[in-house]
Design a protein around this motif. Structure first.
Motif, PDB file in Angstrom:
ATOM      1  N   MET A 457     -13.464  50.372 -24.414  1.00  0.00           N
ATOM      2  CA  MET A 457     -13.198  49.005 -23.959  1.00  0.00           C
ATOM      3  C   MET A 457     -12.187  49.016 -22.819  1.00  0.00           C
ATOM      4  O   MET A 457     -12.297  48.233 -21.867  1.00  0.00           O
ATOM      5  CB  MET A 457     -12.679  48.150 -25.120  1.00  0.00           C
ATOM      6  CG  MET A 457     -13.733  47.834 -26.159  1.00  0.00           C
ATOM      7  SD  MET A 457     -13.107  46.825 -27.528  1.00  0.00           S
ATOM      8  CE  MET A 457     -12.801  45.270 -26.694  1.00  0.00           C
ATOM      9  N   LEU A 458     -11.191  49.900 -22.896  1.00  0.00           N
ATOM     10  CA  LEU A 458     -10.232  50.018 -21.800  1.00  0.00           C
ATOM     11  C   LEU A 458     -10.914  50.558 -20.548  1.00  0.00           C
ATOM     12  O   LEU A 458     -10.569  50.178 -19.424  1.00  0.00           O
ATOM     13  CB  LEU A 458      -9.072  50.922 -22.204  1.00  0.00           C
ATOM     14  CG  LEU A 458      -8.194  50.447 -23.362  1.00  0.00           C
ATOM     15  CD1 LEU A 458      -7.049  51.424 -23.605  1.00  0.00           C
ATOM     16  CD2 LEU A 458      -7.650  49.045 -23.107  1.00  0.00           C
ATOM     17  N   ALA A 459     -11.892  51.463 -20.741  1.00  0.00           N
ATOM     18  CA  ALA A 459     -12.622  52.019 -19.603  1.00  0.00           C
ATOM     19  C   ALA A 459     -13.410  50.935 -18.869  1.00  0.00           C
ATOM     20  O   ALA A 459     -13.630  51.015 -17.659  1.00  0.00           O
ATOM     21  CB  ALA A 459     -13.567  53.120 -20.071  1.00  0.00           C
ATOM     22  N   SER A 460     -13.823  49.916 -19.599  1.00  0.00           N
ATOM     23  CA  SER A 460     -14.615  48.840 -18.984  1.00  0.00           C
ATOM     24  C   SER A 460     -13.782  47.961 -18.068  1.00  0.00           C
ATOM     25  O   SER A 460     -14.318  47.088 -17.384  1.00  0.00           O
ATOM     26  CB  SER A 460     -15.266  47.981 -20.076  1.00  0.00           C
ATOM     27  OG  SER A 460     -14.277  47.230 -20.772  1.00  0.00           O
ATOM     28  N   ASP A 461     -12.435  48.165 -18.083  1.00  0.00           N
ATOM     29  CA  ASP A 461     -11.560  47.353 -17.218  1.00  0.00           C
ATOM     30  C   ASP A 461     -11.595  47.795 -15.757  1.00  0.00           C
ATOM     31  O   ASP A 461     -10.880  47.240 -14.922  1.00  0.00           O
ATOM     32  CB  ASP A 461     -10.117  47.419 -17.728  1.00  0.00           C
ATOM     33  CG  ASP A 461      -9.961  46.679 -19.056  1.00  0.00           C
ATOM     34  OD1 ASP A 461     -10.862  45.910 -19.407  1.00  0.00           O
ATOM     35  OD2 ASP A 461      -8.930  46.885 -19.719  1.00  0.00           O
ATOM     36  N   SER A 462     -12.398  48.853 -15.435  1.00  0.00           N
ATOM     37  CA  SER A 462     -12.634  49.294 -14.051  1.00  0.00           C
ATOM     38  C   SER A 462     -11.362  49.711 -13.336  1.00  0.00           C
ATOM     39  O   SER A 462     -11.102  49.290 -12.204  1.00  0.00           O
ATOM     40  CB  SER A 462     -13.343  48.184 -13.251  1.00  0.00           C
ATOM     41  OG  SER A 462     -14.574  47.855 -13.869  1.00  0.00           O
ATOM     42  N   GLN A 463     -10.554  50.519 -13.998  1.00  0.00           N
ATOM     43  CA  GLN A 463      -9.367  51.088 -13.369  1.00  0.00           C
ATOM     44  C   GLN A 463      -9.554  52.597 -13.294  1.00  0.00           C
ATOM     45  O   GLN A 463      -9.341  53.306 -14.269  1.00  0.00           O
ATOM     46  CB  GLN A 463      -8.115  50.746 -14.196  1.00  0.00           C
ATOM     47  CG  GLN A 463      -7.797  49.271 -14.295  1.00  0.00           C
ATOM     48  CD  GLN A 463      -7.274  48.708 -12.991  1.00  0.00           C
ATOM     49  OE1 GLN A 463      -6.712  49.436 -12.183  1.00  0.00           O
ATOM     50  NE2 GLN A 463      -7.491  47.424 -12.771  1.00  0.00           N
ATOM     51  N   PRO A 464      -9.954  53.150 -12.159  1.00  0.00           N
ATOM     52  CA  PRO A 464     -10.289  54.570 -12.086  1.00  0.00           C
ATOM     53  C   PRO A 464      -9.125  55.502 -12.407  1.00  0.00           C
ATOM     54  O   PRO A 464      -9.347  56.618 -12.866  1.00  0.00           O
ATOM     55  CB  PRO A 464     -10.760  54.749 -10.631  1.00  0.00           C
ATOM     56  CG  PRO A 464     -10.249  53.574  -9.890  1.00  0.00           C
ATOM     57  CD  PRO A 464     -10.181  52.464 -10.869  1.00  0.00           C
ATOM     58  N   ARG A 466      -7.245  55.410 -14.779  1.00  0.00           N
ATOM     59  CA  ARG A 466      -7.130  55.615 -16.236  1.00  0.00           C
ATOM     60  C   ARG A 466      -8.156  56.619 -16.766  1.00  0.00           C
ATOM     61  O   ARG A 466      -8.064  57.027 -17.936  1.00  0.00           O
ATOM     62  CB  ARG A 466      -7.351  54.290 -16.973  1.00  0.00           C
ATOM     63  CG  ARG A 466      -6.347  53.206 -16.670  1.00  0.00           C
ATOM     64  CD  ARG A 466      -6.725  51.949 -17.460  1.00  0.00           C
ATOM     65  NE  ARG A 466      -5.955  50.795 -17.029  1.00  0.00           N
ATOM     66  CZ  ARG A 466      -6.310  49.538 -17.281  1.00  0.00           C
ATOM     67  NH1 ARG A 466      -7.434  49.307 -17.951  1.00  0.00           N
ATOM     68  NH2 ARG A 466      -5.567  48.537 -16.888  1.00  0.00           N
ATOM     69  N   ILE A 467      -9.133  56.993 -15.974  1.00  0.00           N
ATOM     70  CA  ILE A 467     -10.257  57.783 -16.486  1.00  0.00           C
ATOM     71  C   ILE A 467      -9.815  59.072 -17.173  1.00  0.00           C
ATOM     72  O   ILE A 467     -10.279  59.372 -18.279  1.00  0.00           O
ATOM     73  CB  ILE A 467     -11.279  58.047 -15.368  1.00  0.00           C
ATOM     74  CG1 ILE A 467     -11.956  56.732 -14.969  1.00  0.00           C
ATOM     75  CG2 ILE A 467     -12.332  59.067 -15.822  1.00  0.00           C
ATOM     76  CD1 ILE A 467     -12.899  56.848 -13.777  1.00  0.00           C
ATOM     77  N   PRO A 468      -8.909  59.896 -16.594  1.00  0.00           N
ATOM     78  CA  PRO A 468      -8.495  61.121 -17.294  1.00  0.00           C
ATOM     79  C   PRO A 468      -7.828  60.843 -18.645  1.00  0.00           C
ATOM     80  O   PRO A 468      -8.083  61.550 -19.624  1.00  0.00           O
ATOM     81  CB  PRO A 468      -7.513  61.771 -16.317  1.00  0.00           C
ATOM     82  CG  PRO A 468      -7.893  61.229 -14.981  1.00  0.00           C
ATOM     83  CD  PRO A 468      -8.331  59.822 -15.234  1.00  0.00           C
ATOM     84  N   ALA A 469      -6.997  59.811 -18.694  1.00  0.00           N
ATOM     85  CA  ALA A 469      -6.332  59.485 -19.952  1.00  0.00           C
ATOM     86  C   ALA A 469      -7.344  58.989 -20.987  1.00  0.00           C
ATOM     87  O   ALA A 469      -7.254  59.322 -22.173  1.00  0.00           O
ATOM     88  CB  ALA A 469      -5.259  58.424 -19.716  1.00  0.00           C
ATOM     89  N   ILE A 470      -8.303  58.204 -20.541  1.00  0.00           N
ATOM     90  CA  ILE A 470      -9.347  57.706 -21.445  1.00  0.00           C
ATOM     91  C   ILE A 470     -10.155  58.869 -22.000  1.00  0.00           C
ATOM     92  O   ILE A 470     -10.454  58.931 -23.201  1.00  0.00           O
ATOM     93  CB  ILE A 470     -10.246  56.700 -20.705  1.00  0.00           C
ATOM     94  CG1 ILE A 470      -9.487  55.382 -20.493  1.00  0.00           C
ATOM     95  CG2 ILE A 470     -11.543  56.449 -21.466  1.00  0.00           C
ATOM     96  CD1 ILE A 470     -10.166  54.419 -19.547  1.00  0.00           C
ATOM     97  N   ALA A 471     -10.487  59.828 -21.133  1.00  0.00           N
ATOM     98  CA  ALA A 471     -11.250  60.998 -21.583  1.00  0.00           C
ATOM     99  C   ALA A 471     -10.462  61.804 -22.609  1.00  0.00           C
ATOM    100  O   ALA A 471     -11.021  62.271 -23.619  1.00  0.00           O
ATOM    101  CB  ALA A 471     -11.605  61.868 -20.385  1.00  0.00           C
ATOM    102  N   ALA A 472      -9.154  61.964 -22.376  1.00  0.00           N
ATOM    103  CA  ALA A 472      -8.319  62.728 -23.312  1.00  0.00           C
ATOM    104  C   ALA A 472      -8.232  62.035 -24.666  1.00  0.00           C
ATOM    105  O   ALA A 472      -8.314  62.678 -25.725  1.00  0.00           O
ATOM    106  CB  ALA A 472      -6.928  62.921 -22.716  1.00  0.00           C
TER     107      ALA A 472
END
Length: 503
Positions: A457-464, A466-472
């Protein structure tokens, strides 16, 4: 009041708060007029609450007060009981005294006896204008008291605008029906905290405390009707008792309200074969809806406060996701507070309490004449069979299917807790241990699955950025889920082989 043998009388009362501008409208309601209502009596009450310097009485769930009323002084000791229903139920000892200070010798033989020799000092004052009417509803007598004024301590004050409905004689069913009637027409909400509790919070500056749900202490020969009533009452008491803590933002208050909803739904599921079906379905729908709102707030509490720090530690990746997670948590918390402020919660609690007092509307004829210990085996069998059916081939189940197993197991576990006093403690403990082991693994799987869902859901906020943190964080959730899945077959075998203590 204390009885002639020194034992406390039980005070049963509902507190209903109202906005100050609604006083005249409420008092004009037809229920307070006509042949069933006595004329109003008004008076001014100034009550001083006393405690030890370290507030030992409050810590032990006791309140000691001296009230000046109509030229007399009355000393009263009240003891909190476990939350058990919409109405507050407290032990009460009462004596006439000559002084504005408590007579400590009167505390001997009460729960406050250990403090009879302690220094007692004033902590707070309530300054209340009270108007009372006696209402007679069939065999039930109710005192309706309009209280308006202030709670004062240390130069601070809180306004009071509430209607107290106290059961004076007869069965409690009409008390809840009266409250329901008033709530349907007027802006009233249940006030779960006593004036003294609010005063102590004002005095100490502490937020509302959460209260763990207490399990009903059923007598071995309790009837099915009384057993259901006590189980329902424990859930309702916890639900409304944790509302102030949840509204204040305490994650544990939210958690305990969610547990209370689950326990109430479990009670309906456990007794389902003997409950009036149309009413049961509607109460279930209302509880499920409330549970969803509390559940979303709880999920973001856990994710923000526990999951993210565990998954990412303190560091740049955590700092990238924490603000977004906190914003989601705040939004879910606001939605929950809006829901709890609506009239629905008060209406639901009062309706469930009133329904539980009317056996002819609640239970079928067979259950009304049965002991709970005789019905319980068949009721528990139903819940256990559902867990077994849903858990078949457990290692092949998808996350949504495992979640269904977990929900069914939780219902069985809560039902076991509810009826445990009716059976051998040793056998109950052994079965509960097997349930807990299984529940722990399913809980870990659910938490990990939820972590991945919320991260996405945080990934859907379209903030690139954040992508590495979301993946971790997602990777952490997947690893935790896989670890729990490896343990799950053994836990399932232990649970499946457990001998049902009720047979």
């Amino acid at each position: 009041m204390s009885t002639s043998d020194g034992h406390p009388a039980l005070e049963i009362e509902l507190k209903l708060a109202f906005p100050p501008e609604a006083r005249d409208r409420i008092e004009a309601h037809a229920v307070f007029h006509g042949p069933r209502a006595a004329g109003p009596r008004s008076g001014h009450q100034v009550t001083t609450y006393f405690d030890t310097p370290d507030l030992a009485l409050a810590r032990e769930g006791l309140s000691l007060r001296v009230r000046a009323k109509d030229g007399r002084r009355i000393q009263t000791l009240k003891s909190e009981t476990a939350a058990n229903g919409a109405a507050a139920t407290r032990g009460e000892w009462e004596w006439a005294v000559r002084s504005g200070r408590p007579d400590a010798s009167l505390l001997l033989g009460t729960p406050a006896a250990a403090h009879a020799a302690d220094r007692l000092e004033p902590v707070l004052i309530t300054d209340i204008n009270r108007t009372t009417r006696m209402l007679t509803l069939g065999d039930t007598e109710i005192e309706a008291a309009f209280d308006e004024g202030f709670i004062r301590t240390g130069g601070k004050e809180l306004p009071v605008h509430e209607l107290e409905l106290e059961l004076k004689a007869g069965p409690p069913g009409p008390l809840y029906q009266l409250a329901l009637t008033l709530h349907a027409d007027l802006p009233l909400r249940l006030e779960p905290e006593a004036k003294s509790t609010r005063g102590y919070r004002l005095h100490t500056g502490r937020p509302p405390a959460m209260h763990k749900t207490t399990k009903p202490d059923l007598a071995p020969d309790v009837s099915a009707a009384d057993g259901f009533r006590q189980i329902l009452g424990a859930g309702l008491g916890s639900l409304i008792g944790n509302q102030p803590a949840a509204i204040s933002g305490d994650p544990e208050g939210v958690h305990q309200m969610r547990i209370a909803v689950r326990r109430l739904r479990t009670a309906l599921a456990l007794f389902k074969p003997h409950l009036e079906p149309h009413t049961t379905v509607r109460f279930g729908e209302q509880l499920r809806r409330l549970g969803q709102v509390l559940g979303e707030a709880r999920d973001w509490d856990v994710f923000t406060l526990d999951t993210l720090p565990a998954a990412l530690d303190a560091g740049p990746m955590h700092d990238l996701l924490a603000p977004a997670a906190q914003a989601r948590r705040q939004a879910a918390g606001n939605a929950m507070r809006e829901e709890l402020a609506r009239p629905n919660l008060t209406g639901l609690v009062l309706a469930l309490a009133a329904w539980a007092e009317d056996e002819t509307l609640m239970l079928d004829a067979a259950a009304r004449t049965a002991r709970l210990v005789d019905l319980a085996p068949g009721l528990l069998d139903r819940l256990a069979r559902k867990v077994t059916r849903r858990g078949k081939h457990i290692s092949r189940l998808s996350p949504p299917e495992l979640h269904k197993v977990r929900k069914s197991l939780k219902k069985l576990r809560y039902a076991v807790d509810d009826v445990a006093p009716l059976f051998s403690a040793k056998r109950v403990k052994s079965f509960r241990k097997r349930c807990t082991g299984m529940q722990d693994e399913l809980g870990s799987i659910n938490d990990a699955t939820m972590a991945v869902t919320l991260v996405e859901m945080l990934a859907s906020d379209s903030q690139p950025d954040r992508i590495p943190a979301i993946a971790a964080a997602a990777q952490w959730g997947d690893k935790r889920r896989q670890k729990a899945m490896r343990k799950l077959p053994d836990r399932w075998a232990e649970f499946r082989d457990a001998a049902p203590f009720w047979r």
